[in-house]
Scaffold this active site. Sequence first.
Site, PDB file in Angstrom:
ATOM      1  N   GLU A   6       0.849  -1.189   0.000  1.00 27.04           N
ATOM      2  CA  GLU A   6       0.000   0.000   0.000  1.00 27.04           C
ATOM      3  C   GLU A   6       0.888   1.244   0.000  1.00 27.04           C
ATOM      4  O   GLU A   6       1.808   1.340   0.811  1.00 27.04           O
ATOM      5  CB  GLU A   6      -0.910   0.004   1.232  1.00 27.04           C
ATOM      6  CG  GLU A   6      -2.014   1.026   1.158  1.00 27.04           C
ATOM      7  CD  GLU A   6      -2.992   0.914   2.336  1.00 27.04           C
ATOM      8  OE1 GLU A   6      -4.198   0.969   2.110  1.00 27.04           O
ATOM      9  OE2 GLU A   6      -2.528   0.755   3.476  1.00 27.04           O
ATOM     10  N   GLY A  29       2.312   0.802  10.865  1.00 25.57           N
ATOM     11  CA  GLY A  29       1.944   0.076  12.063  1.00 25.57           C
ATOM     12  C   GLY A  29       1.580  -1.356  11.737  1.00 25.57           C
ATOM     13  O   GLY A  29       2.010  -2.301  12.401  1.00 25.57           O
ATOM     14  N   GLU A  66      -3.334  -4.640   6.210  1.00 21.78           N
ATOM     15  CA  GLU A  66      -4.448  -5.569   6.186  1.00 21.78           C
ATOM     16  C   GLU A  66      -4.451  -6.503   4.985  1.00 21.78           C
ATOM     17  O   GLU A  66      -5.503  -6.789   4.400  1.00 21.78           O
ATOM     18  CB  GLU A  66      -5.769  -4.798   6.220  1.00 21.78           C
ATOM     19  CG  GLU A  66      -6.063  -3.930   4.991  1.00 21.78           C
ATOM     20  CD  GLU A  66      -5.552  -2.508   5.067  1.00 21.78           C
ATOM     21  OE1 GLU A  66      -6.049  -1.656   4.318  1.00 21.78           O
ATOM     22  OE2 GLU A  66      -4.652  -2.259   5.890  1.00 21.78           O
ATOM     23  N   ASN A  67      -3.307  -7.048   4.597  1.00 19.91           N
ATOM     24  CA  ASN A  67      -3.278  -8.012   3.504  1.00 19.91           C
ATOM     25  C   ASN A  67      -4.268  -9.146   3.782  1.00 19.91           C
ATOM     26  O   ASN A  67      -4.328  -9.669   4.892  1.00 19.91           O
ATOM     27  CB  ASN A  67      -1.880  -8.611   3.355  1.00 19.91           C
ATOM     28  CG  ASN A  67      -0.797  -7.563   3.394  1.00 19.91           C
ATOM     29  OD1 ASN A  67      -0.787  -6.635   2.607  1.00 19.91           O
ATOM     30  ND2 ASN A  67       0.126  -7.719   4.343  1.00 19.91           N
ATOM     31  N   GLU A  72      -6.927  -4.160  11.970  1.00 17.30           N
ATOM     32  CA  GLU A  72      -6.602  -4.902  10.750  1.00 17.30           C
ATOM     33  C   GLU A  72      -7.624  -5.996  10.481  1.00 17.30           C
ATOM     34  O   GLU A  72      -7.958  -6.267   9.319  1.00 17.30           O
ATOM     35  CB  GLU A  72      -5.192  -5.493  10.847  1.00 17.30           C
ATOM     36  CG  GLU A  72      -4.097  -4.476  11.131  1.00 17.30           C
ATOM     37  CD  GLU A  72      -4.116  -3.281  10.200  1.00 17.30           C
ATOM     38  OE1 GLU A  72      -4.368  -3.470   8.988  1.00 17.30           O
ATOM     39  OE2 GLU A  72      -3.879  -2.159  10.672  1.00 17.30           O
TER      40      GLU A  72
END
Length: 873
Positions: free
Chosen positions: A127, A282, A285-286, A317
């Site tokens: 991302e 941090g 969220e894969n 997440e």
Amino acid sequence: MPGANLTRVEAEERASIISNPKYTVSLDLTRGAKTFASEVVVTFDAAKRNAASYLDLIASRVESVELNGVALDPAEVYQDNRIILKGLKAHNEVKVAALCDYSRTGEGLHRSVDPSDGRVYLYTQFEVPDARRVYAVFDQPDLKATFDFSVVAPESWTVLGNMPTKSCEAVDQQTERGTLEQAPAEGCKRWTFETTPMMSSYLTAICAGPYAQWTTEYANEDGRTVPMGLYCRQSLKPALEKDVDYLFDITQKGFAFYAKTWGVPYPYAKYDQIFVPEYNAGAMENIGLVTFRDQYIFESKATGAKVNRRVETVLHELAHMWFGDLVTMKWWNDLWLNESFAEFMSTLCTAEATEWSDDWATFCMGEKGWALREDQLPTTHPIVAPINDLHDTEVNFDGITYAKGASVLKQLVAYVGREQFFQGIHNYLEKHAYSNATLKDLLTELEATSGRDLGQWSKVWLQESGINTLTSHVSTDANGVITAMSIEQSAPEEYPVLRPHRLAIGFYSAQADGSVARTDRFEVDIDGASTEITELVGKQRPDLILVNDDDLTYAKLRLDEASLKFVEGNLYRVEDRLARAIVSLSMWDMTRDGVYPAQSFIDYTLRTLSTEHQSTSMRYMLSCLSTTAHDYTAQATRPEALEQVAQGLWKLASAAEAGSDEQLQLLQAYLGYGDDEDFEDHARALLAGTSELEGVEVDNNMRWAVIHALAAQNMASESEIEAELSKRDTTENREFAMGARAVRPTKAAKAWAWDQALHNNDLTNSQIESAADGFSGSGSKDLFAPYIEKFFSSVDWVWEHKTFHIAETILNPLSAGGLYPYKAEPHDLVHAGEAWLADHEDAPKALRGMIIQNVETSRRTLRVRNYNEGLAR
């Protein structure tokens, strides 16, 4: 065609041509320490014959490109990080073979070597648009596809992807030569993963290395059994092992809470969580493989605020698996739909499904405070931000997108009703599963379930910038009975928007046992410039009238005069932690706006800290106290104020319960001063184990905190820092040592730190951050004066030669840290910054935004300092 900074217009044009992409991606991670092999086969449909488009790819060498069976010359078709595709058919197949570079900056496929044991760890971070650093791809969120990944890696490694492993087989050296004409190394295996569901490319992920692992299962609400895993470096295995059961339990509580709240079970095949080194975010969220920075593994004693934050991050997440992953924005202007919702839901879940039941107080002081700060900068933007290109997106991972958006969602729940809100979310997830959606799609579902027209609400809350201030006015008769109360709403001149607010008003009064408790509560709607609160007329005035009790709306608060006077001396007696957080945030906001004296804030905060037990509230109050004492006090009184704070913190730490969270935080804060005559004695006693503070565990991180503090006062030598590192040479300790060397307040140390951050290309992103933060972390304004010109003359070079994340680290817009010499004279910084901006009107928006934020930070420091100078005369 234009360059690699994809614009919204370009993305829309490409999406109008390309559809139904499918990827088969093969990676060979055995080619050495610098590069890896990437081969991809992409099939897709084109809307019209003979159309032209392009794949995104950042590679050190493109070996071959084949379109529909015809070999193309890479030198001709690979331009400016794009592979140009012309003469497309109705159905197309593209094959690309390339060598790509491992990253040292946390972007793309990052390669890290653990100095404690020499083991190598790899992980991806894609991302915003960095899948293109690993394979050729249509790298935009609305071109969702299915992906088939295979990875060749050393047989001793663990390799993870978004999906479960389909097969893992030894590689045949004779038959696996591949397009790049080089066989994989001996002793390797090929991991092949199951086909993914439809998903966006930025959510794909690969992690590989000798990771330690733990597994369990979750009985999913749809009857499936979902495998779960936790992973980390081998050197961190003993530390994480202590928390494995707890982290699995928190995650499973999140599964259950979200499935129940939205009526949609977890949708994917597995759920792995992996802690990775040198991470520039941090977490990410894969789908099915969430990556976290491994600072969330606590080898040393952690404050409650850090533990609480880890819980929130885990649940944040997890929330993305539904909101952002299952249903994804079409373009990055709706990034807030991902982040605001995950921030709101993770707070709600933490408060209602875990032991951290006071998490809304954590949100108020931490996240909402972040939002208020950024919303008052010239770079503020609507929650639904205008995103013209990828760089615009990268600078919008900010307090407005995350925290203001989450706070406004909390207001929306109060506005439409909780049951109606979550029914609308259920319908939204069901209708748009595995596809893309927009804000309009969400509002349509919420309007249907609530019966409210949200068009105007959306316009003023989501599509307009700025923040309102709510000021209370209360009149009473001689007996203390309220005769009138009004709430005045104002807005900044630049953004003169008044908003509707659904909020609560709380009555708080002192009790016989000495505490201050809520005695009544009223919910009201306010709108316009002034609202009369007739519900309170005729009631006995309490000690404190708290507007926005329970923190239902997003606004700056100004208490009425009597309430302000009461909380100055009595906030520490208020039982409710959220109420204390709301008041504390208001007091800080007044201080940084230059309408409340810095010295009064110092006195008030030291008094309030004596009974504060909400860990994040304490952490935030200590941070605000530091900024006030170091930056906002009048010059003549600053030494006295700093000494008062240092001595006050040591006294509070000494009085705190031995080994408590409060003691740890107060001690850590004390080490940030060095302004009392006993400082070095206290610090050396901690290192020697002879401190008078009972219960303090001087573990690895505490030792480095003390050494850093001594170095900041020029009381720790290079040899002492090196000796500490030699005791335990780890990834984390190298970063600590880098920061300690850089923080020394000497010309030589600052010159070294400056050079390291800018020019040492062997440093990781985390080491660069340590050097840059250490550079700005201590020293007089005279020491930093020469760096004003150096900073502004280096900005263009940094932007041109560094990746975005490294440029952001170095230029670091919002707070102490980076190479911005914020400790120099603020007037001179403002003057130099304004000159740079005037000379760079055409600079990229993202770059100008960083400099504008720097300048505004210095301008506020100057303005608030001048206010306090006036009070001191």
